[in-house]
Design a protein around this motif. Structure first.
Motif, PDB file in Angstrom:
ATOM      1  N   UNK A  43       0.794  -1.237   0.000  1.00  0.00           N
ATOM      2  CA  UNK A  43       0.000   0.000   0.000  1.00  0.00           C
ATOM      3  C   UNK A  43       0.822   1.281   0.000  1.00  0.00           C
ATOM      4  N   UNK A  44       1.959   1.282   0.701  1.00  0.00           N
ATOM      5  CA  UNK A  44       2.759   2.505   0.804  1.00  0.00           C
ATOM      6  C   UNK A  44       4.203   2.266   0.379  1.00  0.00           C
ATOM      7  N   UNK A  45       4.359   1.385  -0.578  1.00  0.00           N
ATOM      8  CA  UNK A  45       5.670   1.127  -1.183  1.00  0.00           C
ATOM      9  C   UNK A  45       6.217   2.437  -1.733  1.00  0.00           C
ATOM     10  N   UNK A  46       7.531   2.661  -1.530  1.00  0.00           N
ATOM     11  CA  UNK A  46       8.132   3.883  -2.058  1.00  0.00           C
ATOM     12  C   UNK A  46       9.320   3.568  -2.953  1.00  0.00           C
ATOM     13  N   UNK A  47       9.577   4.499  -3.875  1.00  0.00           N
ATOM     14  CA  UNK A  47      10.660   4.354  -4.840  1.00  0.00           C
ATOM     15  C   UNK A  47      11.613   5.536  -4.668  1.00  0.00           C
ATOM     16  N   UNK A  48      12.832   5.392  -5.245  1.00  0.00           N
ATOM     17  CA  UNK A  48      13.881   6.373  -4.995  1.00  0.00           C
ATOM     18  C   UNK A  48      14.637   6.721  -6.279  1.00  0.00           C
ATOM     19  N   UNK A  49      15.083   7.954  -6.322  1.00  0.00           N
ATOM     20  CA  UNK A  49      15.982   8.428  -7.374  1.00  0.00           C
ATOM     21  C   UNK A  49      17.194   9.083  -6.733  1.00  0.00           C
ATOM     22  N   UNK A  57      22.061  13.078 -10.289  1.00  0.00           N
ATOM     23  CA  UNK A  57      23.337  13.763 -10.405  1.00  0.00           C
ATOM     24  C   UNK A  57      23.665  13.901 -11.874  1.00  0.00           C
ATOM     25  N   UNK A  58      24.904  13.574 -12.238  1.00  0.00           N
ATOM     26  CA  UNK A  58      25.244  13.587 -13.662  1.00  0.00           C
ATOM     27  C   UNK A  58      24.452  12.520 -14.404  1.00  0.00           C
ATOM     28  N   UNK A  59      24.033  11.470 -13.680  1.00  0.00           N
ATOM     29  CA  UNK A  59      23.130  10.458 -14.214  1.00  0.00           C
ATOM     30  C   UNK A  59      22.072  10.152 -13.160  1.00  0.00           C
ATOM     31  N   UNK A  60      20.869   9.805 -13.607  1.00  0.00           N
ATOM     32  CA  UNK A  60      19.796   9.463 -12.679  1.00  0.00           C
ATOM     33  C   UNK A  60      19.802   7.966 -12.407  1.00  0.00           C
ATOM     34  N   UNK A  61      19.891   7.620 -11.132  1.00  0.00           N
ATOM     35  CA  UNK A  61      19.778   6.229 -10.683  1.00  0.00           C
ATOM     36  C   UNK A  61      18.369   6.056 -10.123  1.00  0.00           C
ATOM     37  N   UNK A  62      17.673   5.013 -10.552  1.00  0.00           N
ATOM     38  CA  UNK A  62      16.285   4.794 -10.148  1.00  0.00           C
ATOM     39  C   UNK A  62      16.134   3.417  -9.529  1.00  0.00           C
ATOM     40  N   UNK A  63      15.449   3.381  -8.382  1.00  0.00           N
ATOM     41  CA  UNK A  63      15.216   2.124  -7.673  1.00  0.00           C
ATOM     42  C   UNK A  63      13.741   2.006  -7.329  1.00  0.00           C
ATOM     43  N   UNK A  64      13.068   1.033  -7.947  1.00  0.00           N
ATOM     44  CA  UNK A  64      11.641   0.825  -7.710  1.00  0.00           C
ATOM     45  C   UNK A  64      11.361  -0.439  -6.915  1.00  0.00           C
ATOM     46  N   UNK A  65      12.420  -1.112  -6.449  1.00  0.00           N
ATOM     47  CA  UNK A  65      12.277  -2.313  -5.610  1.00  0.00           C
ATOM     48  C   UNK A  65      11.299  -3.305  -6.240  1.00  0.00           C
ATOM     49  N   UNK A  66      10.239  -3.714  -5.522  1.00  0.00           N
ATOM     50  CA  UNK A  66       9.373  -4.772  -6.026  1.00  0.00           C
ATOM     51  C   UNK A  66       8.260  -4.286  -6.935  1.00  0.00           C
ATOM     52  N   UNK A  67       8.211  -3.005  -7.215  1.00  0.00           N
ATOM     53  CA  UNK A  67       7.365  -2.536  -8.312  1.00  0.00           C
ATOM     54  C   UNK A  67       8.034  -2.780  -9.662  1.00  0.00           C
ATOM     55  N   UNK A  68       9.340  -2.926  -9.653  1.00  0.00           N
ATOM     56  CA  UNK A  68      10.098  -3.282 -10.854  1.00  0.00           C
ATOM     57  C   UNK A  68      11.297  -4.112 -10.417  1.00  0.00           C
ATOM     58  N   UNK A  69      11.068  -5.375 -10.055  1.00  0.00           N
ATOM     59  CA  UNK A  69      12.135  -6.185  -9.462  1.00  0.00           C
ATOM     60  C   UNK A  69      13.033  -6.895 -10.461  1.00  0.00           C
ATOM     61  N   UNK A  70      12.513  -7.128 -11.680  1.00  0.00           N
ATOM     62  CA  UNK A  70      13.261  -7.891 -12.676  1.00  0.00           C
ATOM     63  C   UNK A  70      13.033  -7.296 -14.058  1.00  0.00           C
TER      64      UNK A  70
END
Length: 241
Positions: free
Chosen positions: A169-175, A178-191
């Protein structure tokens, strides 16, 4: 900036969310899901960050995560921030382990960022196999937790978050921007395979929403050349656009 996957291993997972480590080259065909578990180490000019914490495997009294970090020249006390996407046990349990009845935190010197609404929801799921209630109930006693309550915002000048829901319900993602954007969506985009097919997965709290989010993120990743981190992918931990 350095981005390093810290691979705890390859695992088979049954319906009871029991994780069994697979040996090198081992194959299974019994209906269990196969996945990697790999938190990410991010080194920037200002911080040494962990994205999620893995299963918390302890070998001979020492957390496996310590060994993985030390292999990269980083010691546990050097971690400055830990951000947690959600609180399923394969993402949370590396926060510490029990020795008898004593809970021993693995990263007492880092600030650990947890979405408060996700935590409150997790506490109601004691009968759900995905959570480790004993670890969850230990978290409020830790002095280095920073409770997050906003829907989106910045943790630092370079680290951004957004509560998206989807997998939980309250899963969060992170960016990290910087010079490049790193994106982490965990189990919303795991594979990586999750991008190949438009599927609403029944294992998600809101599978349709997670599916739509993946479409949006893929479009932005291609346009803005993101580096996308894949927590459960056994072959491709990082996608480069």
């Amino acid at each position: 900036m350095k981005v390093i996957p810290l691979k705890e291993g390859r695992f088979a997972v049954n319906k009871q969310k029991e994780f069994t480590r697979l040996q090198q080259g081992e194959r299974i065909d019994d209906g269990r899901l196969k996945m990697a578990i790999q938190p990410f180490l991010i080194q920037t000019d200002n911080d040494i960050i962990l994205f999620d914490l893995g299963l918390g495997i302890v070998q001979d009294g020492k957390p496996l995560m310590y060994e993985l970090l030390e292999d990269e020249g980083v010691f546990p006390h050097q971690i400055t921030k830990i951000v947690l996407s959600h609180l399923h046990k394969d993402h949370l349990d590396g926060i510490g382990h029990f020795s008898g009845n004593e809970f021993i935190p693995h990263f007492p010197e880092a600030t650990i960022y947890i979405q408060k609404r996700e935590f409150d929801f997790a506490l109601t799921q004691k009968e759900t196999y995905s959570y480790n209630s004993k670890v969850l109930e230990s978290i409020p006693f830790l002095t280095n937790i920073l409770w997050m309550e906003e829907d989106k915002g910045q943790i630092t000048e370079e680290l951004f978050f957004e509560v998206t829901g989807g997998h939980t319900p309250f899963h969060q993602v992170f960016w990290i921007k910087g010079t490049q954007t790193v994106f982490y969506a965990a189990d919303n985009l795991p594979q990586k395979g999750y991008l190949d097919y438009a599927i609403a997965y029944k294992t998600d709290y809101d599978g349709k929403h997670a599916m739509e989010l993946r479409k949006e993120w893929q479009t932005l990743a291609e346009k803005e050349h993101w580096m996308v981190l894949l927590y459960h992918d056994m072959k491709t931990p990082i996608l480069y656009y």
